[in-house]
Design a protein around this motif. Structure first.
Motif, mmCIF file in Angstrom:
data_model
loop_
_atom_site.group_PDB
_atom_site.id
_atom_site.type_symbol
_atom_site.label_atom_id
_atom_site.label_comp_id
_atom_site.label_asym_id
_atom_site.label_seq_id
_atom_site.Cartn_x
_atom_site.Cartn_y
_atom_site.Cartn_z
ATOM 1 N N ASP A 85 0.858 -1.194 0.000
ATOM 2 C CA ASP A 85 0.000 0.000 0.000
ATOM 3 C C ASP A 85 0.886 1.232 0.000
ATOM 4 O O ASP A 85 1.591 1.510 0.969
ATOM 5 C CB ASP A 85 -0.907 -0.032 1.227
ATOM 6 C CG ASP A 85 -1.916 1.110 1.225
ATOM 7 O OD1 ASP A 85 -1.816 2.026 0.367
ATOM 8 O OD2 ASP A 85 -2.787 1.130 2.116
ATOM 9 N N ASP A 87 0.110 4.404 0.088
ATOM 10 C CA ASP A 87 -0.237 5.418 1.093
ATOM 11 C C ASP A 87 0.343 5.059 2.461
ATOM 12 O O ASP A 87 0.874 5.937 3.190
ATOM 13 C CB ASP A 87 -1.761 5.552 1.202
ATOM 14 C CG ASP A 87 -2.377 6.140 -0.055
ATOM 15 O OD1 ASP A 87 -1.643 6.887 -0.758
ATOM 16 O OD2 ASP A 87 -3.556 5.886 -0.323
ATOM 17 N N TYR A 88 0.262 3.798 2.796
ATOM 18 C CA TYR A 88 0.817 3.340 4.073
ATOM 19 C C TYR A 88 2.332 3.554 4.111
ATOM 20 O O TYR A 88 2.905 4.026 5.095
ATOM 21 C CB TYR A 88 0.468 1.865 4.279
ATOM 22 C CG TYR A 88 1.114 1.226 5.478
ATOM 23 C CD1 TYR A 88 0.692 1.519 6.766
ATOM 24 C CD2 TYR A 88 2.182 0.345 5.305
ATOM 25 C CE1 TYR A 88 1.319 0.928 7.859
ATOM 26 C CE2 TYR A 88 2.803 -0.249 6.392
ATOM 27 C CZ TYR A 88 2.362 0.040 7.674
ATOM 28 O OH TYR A 88 2.982 -0.542 8.751
ATOM 29 N N LYS A 90 4.049 5.696 2.338
ATOM 30 C CA LYS A 90 4.368 7.119 2.386
ATOM 31 C C LYS A 90 4.227 7.677 3.812
ATOM 32 O O LYS A 90 5.047 8.499 4.266
ATOM 33 C CB LYS A 90 3.467 7.894 1.430
ATOM 34 C CG LYS A 90 3.811 7.671 -0.028
ATOM 35 C CD LYS A 90 2.858 8.450 -0.929
ATOM 36 C CE LYS A 90 3.193 8.213 -2.405
ATOM 37 N NZ LYS A 90 2.268 8.959 -3.292
ATOM 38 N N ASN A 91 3.199 7.229 4.505
ATOM 39 C CA ASN A 91 3.021 7.684 5.897
ATOM 40 C C ASN A 91 4.179 7.239 6.779
ATOM 41 O O ASN A 91 4.675 7.993 7.632
ATOM 42 C CB ASN A 91 1.700 7.142 6.458
ATOM 43 C CG ASN A 91 0.492 7.804 5.816
ATOM 44 O OD1 ASN A 91 0.570 8.940 5.331
ATOM 45 N ND2 ASN A 91 -0.635 7.102 5.775
#
Length: 519
Positions: A85, A87-88, A90-91
């Protein structure tokens, strides 16, 4: 504080203060640096103490970003598909950037996600999947000032594809921190040593160097003849004692010098006085002798008068020469004494018989009172004691200003109830002119008159050498100013005391004591 103790204290200051200061600074700097590392690199607080930063750098490196790597490892075990993922990922990268770190995710040995492309390009190729790498640490030096710490975790995605997570930590911020740490330690040590040295120097300067400087300056002042500058030192060590001894020496030297100057002045004044007092009778003798030769005294009566005047002036000159001789012996402490046993009543009765006719010729009546027990004896030199009586009585006759003069000599046996005379006088040197004595061993002689008296301010000085209440050499009284000084010396050599009291216009009383003969 003694110098030995000061040296011990100085040793303790130069050792304990730096040791204590360095320990405190070392602890504080370590604690601050460790807290900053824990915050910057997300380390495990329980893995090492504050001193691990310097005492165990390997363990420190191992624990850098260990919390972040453990979080990633746990996620790889439980939810491996999260690493697909974006987004995960990147966080996670945003969070890791705070700790100077980023992640690289590989799937089937192909880079799937790179958190920091710029830094990643500087790294060597990362190892491929082998299924055994779990938590491996590898530190890579990129250049002189940059290094990276790489942790690897191999795992499998849910579809059984191979996965790898690399946690890369930039150590370029750690190296300056390490340099800063050592610089802070060195600066702290230097500052502590400087401060300790300043404290020690100030203390030693105040306690040792300053008193020595004062003493050196005082030595120069004394060497230059300046004895007026006192030495002020409050320390109680050997230097302070030396300074106080030096101050006492300065005071004694000043006193000796002042006495010497006064002595020279008094000697010059005495020489002038004696010269005047000798010149006057010599002139008279010369004039009357020439009168006899030239026949001016042309009658028997005149010749007798001239001869009697010559004899009287010769007696005056003999008295002056005799006083000078006695004074010279006193100055050399060579006044001869022949102590014998004297009956006090018989001695004074005989002495006054010799004085009565001379005093009556000057209209001075004399009264003698003896309160002592019959047979009271003293040990004294009869010739010198007679000189005492003659000098005191001679002063009375010389300065008597009444037409009918009165002189009283009263002898008393000092009793315990009469400790000391009520009239108290202090000498110039601070001593009592008539301190307490053992009364039962002494008799007291009082010679009093009804003459002009002595002013109160002059009374303490009348027994000093060369002192005259009438300093004018034009005075008809004459005298050298040595009479009472000789009296004082003789009485003290007899073991007695002498003092005076006087009321201007009413008269003067001279008191002195003599020791009884031991039974």
């Amino acid at each position: 504080m003694k110098i030995k103790n000061r040296l011990i204290v100085a040793f303790l200051i130069i050792t304990l203060i730096p040791l204590f200061g360095v320990t405190i600074c070392f602890h504080q700097i370590n604690h601050r640096q460790t807290e900053m590392l824990k915050e910057s690199y997300s380390t495990d607080p329980g893995c090492y103490d504050d001193y691990g930063f310097i005492l165990n750098p390997i363990q420190l490196l191992y624990n850098l970003t260990l919390n972040d790597f453990n979080t990633l490892t746990e996620a790889a075990h439980k939810t491996p598909d999260k690493f697909t993922d974006n987004d995960y990922l990147k966080n996670i990268s945003e969070d890791l950037r705070k700790h100077y770190s980023f992640i690289v995710v590989k799937r089937n040995n192909t880079e799937y996600f790179i958190g920091n492309h710029y830094f990643y390009k500087r790294l060597s190729p990362l190892p491929n999947f082998n299924g055994k790498n779990t938590g491996n640490n590898k530190m890579i030096s990129l250049d002189q000032n940059t290094a990276a710490l790489i942790r690897e975790k191999d795992f499998f995605f849910s579809d059984s594809s191979q996965g790898q997570i690399f946690l890369v930590t930039d150590l370029s911020k750690l190296i300056p921190r390490w340099k800063s740490y050592f610089m802070e330690i060195m600066c702290a040590i230097i500052i502590i040593i400087i401060v300790t040295a300043i404290i020690l120097i100030m203390w030693l300067h105040h306690s040792i160097i300053k008193p020595l400087s004062i003493l050196r300056l005082a030595t120069k002042q004394i060497g230059a003849g300046n004895l007026d500058e006192p030495i002020h030192v409050s320390s109680s060590d050997e230097i302070g004692e030396l300074c106080r001894d030096f101050e006492e020496m300065r005071i004694r030297l000043k006193s000796i010098l002042e006495e010497r100057i006064k002595y020279e002045e008094d000697t010059r004044e005495m020489m002038s006085s004696i010269s005047h007092d000798l010149k006057t009778p010599l002139t008279t003798i010369k004039g009357y002798s020439e009168g006899l030769i030239d026949g001016v005294a042309n009658t028997p009566e005149k010749r007798e008068k001239y001869l009697r005047t010559i004899i009287a002036k010769t007696v005056d000159m003999t008295y002056l020469v005799d006083e000078l001789s006695i004074f010279s012996k006193i100055e050399q402490n060579a006044l001869p004494y022949n102590f014998v046993t004297l009956n006090i009543d018989e001695y004074f009765s005989d002495s006054l018989d010799d004085l009565t006719l001379e005093l009556e010729a000057q209209n001075i009546d004399i009264k003698y009172i003896n309160h002592t027990a019959k047979g009271t004896n003293i040990t004294a030199d009869p010739e010198q004691l007679k000189r005492v009586i003659n000098n005191i009585v001679g002063n009375t006759a010389k300065y008597m200003d009444k037409e009918n003069g009165h002189l009283k000599i009263e002898i008393t046996d000092l009793k315990p109830k009469k400790t000391t005379p009520l009239y108290r006088q202090i000498n110039k040197d601070g001593t009592d002119l008539h301190p307490a004595v053992k009364e039962d061993e002494y008799i007291q002689i009082e010679i009093s008159d009804n003459g002009p008296g002595i002013q109160e301010e002059a009374l303490p000085f009348i027994f000093d050498k060369f002192y005259r209440t009438d300093s004018s050499r034009n005075s008809s009284k004459g005298g050298s100013g040595l009479g009472l000084a000789i009296v004082k010396k003789i009485i003290r050599d007899h073991g007695g005391k002498i003092w005076a009291k006087s009321t201007p216009g009413k008269g003067t009383s001279i008191f002195f004591t003599l020791k009884k003969e031991e039974m």
